[in-house]
Design a protein around this motif. Sequence first.
Motif, mmCIF file in Angstrom:
data_model
loop_
_atom_site.group_PDB
_atom_site.id
_atom_site.type_symbol
_atom_site.label_atom_id
_atom_site.label_comp_id
_atom_site.label_asym_id
_atom_site.label_seq_id
_atom_site.Cartn_x
_atom_site.Cartn_y
_atom_site.Cartn_z
ATOM 1 N N THR A 1 1.456 -0.929 -0.261
ATOM 2 C CA THR A 1 0.302 0.366 0.018
ATOM 3 C C THR A 1 0.816 1.109 -0.173
ATOM 4 N N TYR B 1 -5.006 1.761 5.803
ATOM 5 C CA TYR B 1 -4.578 0.072 6.269
ATOM 6 C C TYR B 1 -3.889 0.134 6.719
ATOM 7 N N VAL C 1 -10.661 1.349 3.508
ATOM 8 C CA VAL C 1 -9.764 1.518 2.380
ATOM 9 C C VAL C 1 -10.074 0.611 0.867
ATOM 10 N N PHE D 1 -8.215 -6.468 -0.086
ATOM 11 C CA PHE D 1 -8.863 -6.243 0.890
ATOM 12 C C PHE D 1 -11.043 -6.179 0.307
#
Length: 123
Positions: free
Chosen positions: A14, A52, A71, A110
């Motif tokens: 990320t 995150y 997210v 995710f």
Amino acid sequence: MDKIEFVQQMQKRTKEFVLRSIRLFRSLPKTEEARIIGKQLLRSSTSVGANYRAVCRARSQAEYFAKQSIVVEETDESLFWLELLVEAEIMPEAKLGNLMAEVSELLAIFSTARKNTPTEKRR
């Protein structure tokens, strides 16, 4: 791969996504539409990275689910802005294809994590 390694890998991915988005923003043409879309991409991509990290520090399942939902939303929004850059012919797909593939993969990860989160009051 154990849970700690997975979390560390995702934090790294990320953050790298945020850095790639920053570099992309810097390389955009100096037009008004590129600036507007680029800023939107910066906002959503930096939110992915920051939120995150918050997911990893969640104090409860409910907090985890809420942060993970942010997210997912921000990752999807980032993909939207990347698609617009290509479809509006601001940047060639050849330059953004790898980044778009990474964002799509992150979104799938995710979304699956959120879907598999046990929560009592999920609607």
